[in-house]
Design an enzyme around this catalytic site. Structure first.
Site, mmCIF file in Angstrom:
data_model
loop_
_atom_site.group_PDB
_atom_site.id
_atom_site.type_symbol
_atom_site.label_atom_id
_atom_site.label_comp_id
_atom_site.label_asym_id
_atom_site.label_seq_id
_atom_site.Cartn_x
_atom_site.Cartn_y
_atom_site.Cartn_z
ATOM 1 C CG HIS A 61 3.359 -3.473 -2.419
ATOM 2 N ND1 HIS A 61 4.528 -2.813 -2.114
ATOM 3 C CD2 HIS A 61 3.269 -3.423 -3.771
ATOM 4 C CE1 HIS A 61 5.117 -2.401 -3.216
ATOM 5 N NE2 HIS A 61 4.353 -2.763 -4.251
ATOM 6 C CG HIS A 63 1.481 -0.985 -8.029
ATOM 7 N ND1 HIS A 63 2.360 0.077 -8.138
ATOM 8 C CD2 HIS A 63 2.155 -1.957 -7.347
ATOM 9 C CE1 HIS A 63 3.521 -0.245 -7.561
ATOM 10 N NE2 HIS A 63 3.416 -1.480 -7.072
ATOM 11 C CD GLN A 156 6.828 2.523 -12.210
ATOM 12 O OE1 GLN A 156 5.690 2.159 -11.940
ATOM 13 N NE2 GLN A 156 7.842 1.699 -12.183
ATOM 14 C CG HIS A 214 8.293 0.020 -5.371
ATOM 15 N ND1 HIS A 214 7.259 0.661 -4.761
ATOM 16 C CD2 HIS A 214 7.738 -0.935 -6.168
ATOM 17 C CE1 HIS A 214 6.117 0.124 -5.175
ATOM 18 N NE2 HIS A 214 6.370 -0.836 -6.023
ATOM 19 C CD GLU A 217 10.026 -4.658 -8.115
ATOM 20 O OE1 GLU A 217 9.788 -3.434 -8.039
ATOM 21 O OE2 GLU A 217 9.212 -5.491 -8.551
ATOM 22 C CG ASP A 313 3.671 -5.572 -6.885
ATOM 23 O OD1 ASP A 313 3.433 -4.372 -6.665
ATOM 24 O OD2 ASP A 313 4.690 -5.955 -7.503
ATOM 25 C CD1 TRP A 319 6.175 -4.738 -14.819
ATOM 26 C CD2 TRP A 319 4.391 -3.461 -14.351
ATOM 27 N NE1 TRP A 319 6.449 -3.453 -15.202
ATOM 28 C CE2 TRP A 319 5.390 -2.640 -14.923
ATOM 29 C CE3 TRP A 319 3.181 -2.874 -13.970
ATOM 30 C CZ2 TRP A 319 5.210 -1.279 -15.141
ATOM 31 C CZ3 TRP A 319 3.005 -1.507 -14.174
ATOM 32 C CH2 TRP A 319 4.010 -0.719 -14.757
#
Ligand code: FE2
Length: 433
Positions: A61, A63, A156, A214, A217, A313, A319
């Site tokens: 996982h 991005h 998203q 996702h 979360e 991630d 983030w």
């Protein structure tokens, strides 16, 4: 022989082994190490000196489309999820093909150096131009001879609540995404969230793909989409082919519901991916003390027989401003966050960035592992055990992909001039006196 690795320690095997690699880049055989035997005169010789030879690390996982954008167009001053989304929304408008390719490739280079040869990346497809998706599809083609890159069509901003969301998801699959994503807890209503999962599963079934959502979360204990995802996995043809990522709400579920869920998830065969970096940083932000840790139930779900893996991630994005996409760092942070600190539990964290992560990606057992016939893809770690590799945060001495050395890190011990002693080298191993 094209290559031989001599005197390596293998997981689940006593003693040392030699691994011979055939000309076709596959493992020819694995035999016990014999220190009296001369090494072969031809082919590449790698002396393992008792180091751990493991199947490569697997990133379940990440991005890659948002990676390396931290500070653009402005830093996430509060470090919260919400300000991160605001920063990304601004940055997303300036995406170009070249920009995405350059950043994704840079992180894949870091991953190769760390010994990560199989990667599942999410890609935001709530963009009418699908710029990032097209760029990542191109990157996938460029690396396919030496790294596996799976691309999740990640909506998203939603499938149902985002205008045109379902159409974009379908278009992303038509263009070649490998996995169907979803974000049910972000949809406007509970009903929209459930509908979004039905859409994702139907699309995945239609195209023979996997699902990775996702899911939950959020710190809201009312967010319970993982039960929907697990049930859909059981009742559709996607048993064992579905993953719920993050599931941080599970950290707030009560005991009675958690017990029910453990049974359901273990029956469903779904995978869970916990992302300790991002969620330790982002969750619990609305809490006064005591402040929740915001992680899924890693230990409990492992005990219930659910496959759980750790993911990195975000890497230097709105983030998470830090990170080098290093799976051993993920394992270290994850094992403390999930309190996998018992004697037998530390190696579990290693399995969560190797074998367990490989199951999330659906890598076939014949294609992943140190076994005759499998591709000669492995990492040689300068540590004898998984525990030592995690404790010392070593970098692989060699990373081999399909019989070719992809990365090499020479040992670099620190030279110490300890007063009263001759100069010595420190490598953070336990010194025997
Ligand atoms: Fe994520």
């Amino acid at each position: 022989m094209r290559m031989i690795v001599r005197g390596a320690r293998l997981l689940h095997t006593h003693g040392l082994s030699d691994v011979e690699v055939a000309e076709d880049g596959r493992i020819a055989r694995v035999i016990p190490y014999d220190d009296q035997k001369e090494p072969p005169a031809t082919g590449i010789l790698i002396e393992a000196h008792g180091g751990l030879l493991s199947a490569p690390f697997v990133e379940p996982h990440i991005h890659l489309d948002t990676a390396l954008t931290a500070g653009e167009p402005r830093p996430n001053a509060s470090g919260t999820l919400w300000e991160g989304i605001a920063c990304w929304t601004e940055r997303k408008r300036t995406l170009t093909r070249e920009d995405v390719i350059a950043r994704a490739t840079e992180v894949l280079r870091w991953q190769a150096a760390h010994g990560v040869l199989h990667v599942r990346t999410h890609c935001d497809i709530t963009d009418p131009d699908l710029t990032a998706l097209d760029a990542l599809l191109e990157v996938r083609d460029r690396v396919r001879d030496f790294m596996t890159l799976q691309i999740v069509a990640f909506p998203q901003e939603g499938i149902v609540s985002f205008p045109g969301g379902e159409g974009l998801l379908r278009e992303a699959v038509a263009r070649g995404a490998d996995v169907v994503g979803a974000i049910p807890h972000f949809e406007d209503t509970r009903e929209d969230g459930v509908a979004s999962l039905h859409t994702a599963f139907a699309l995945a079934e239609e195209h023979g793909l996997r699902v990775d959502a996702h899911c939950d979360e959020i710190d809201d204990e009312q967010s319970r989409f993982v039960e929907v995802l697990a049930t859909l996995a059981m009742r559709s043809g996607l048993r064992g082919r579905a993953t719920a990522s993050h599931t941080t709400a599970m950290g707030s579920y009560n005991g009675a519901y958690s017990y029910k869920l453990q049974r359901l998830l273990s029956r469903s065969g779904i995978n869970l991916v916990s992302n300790p970096f991002a969620n330790l940083g982002l969750q619990g932000r609305f809490d006064a003390y005591p402040k929740r840790r915001g992680l899924t139930q890693v230990k409990e779900m492992l005990a219930a027989g659910v496959n759980v893996a750790f993911g990195h991630d975000d890497v230097m994005d709105p983030w998470n401003a830090l990170g080098t996409a290093n799976p051993l760092q993920t394992a270290l942070v994850g094992l403390y966050a999930a309190q996998l600190t018992g004697g037998d539990e530390v190696p579990l964290a290693f399995s969560m960035v190797t074998e367990r992560a490989a199951r999330v990606l659906g890598l076939a057992e014949t294609e992943y592992g140190i076994t005759a016939g499998a591709p000669a893809s492995f990492v040689l770690l300068p540590a004898p055990t998984p525990e030592e590799a995690i404790r010392r945060q070593v970098r692989p001495r060699y990373v081999v992909s399909r019989g070719t050395v992809l990365a090499e890190t020479p040992p670099a011990p620190t030279r110490l001039n300890w007063p009263g002693e001759p100069p010595s080298e420190v490598d953070f191993g336990r010194r025997l006196r």
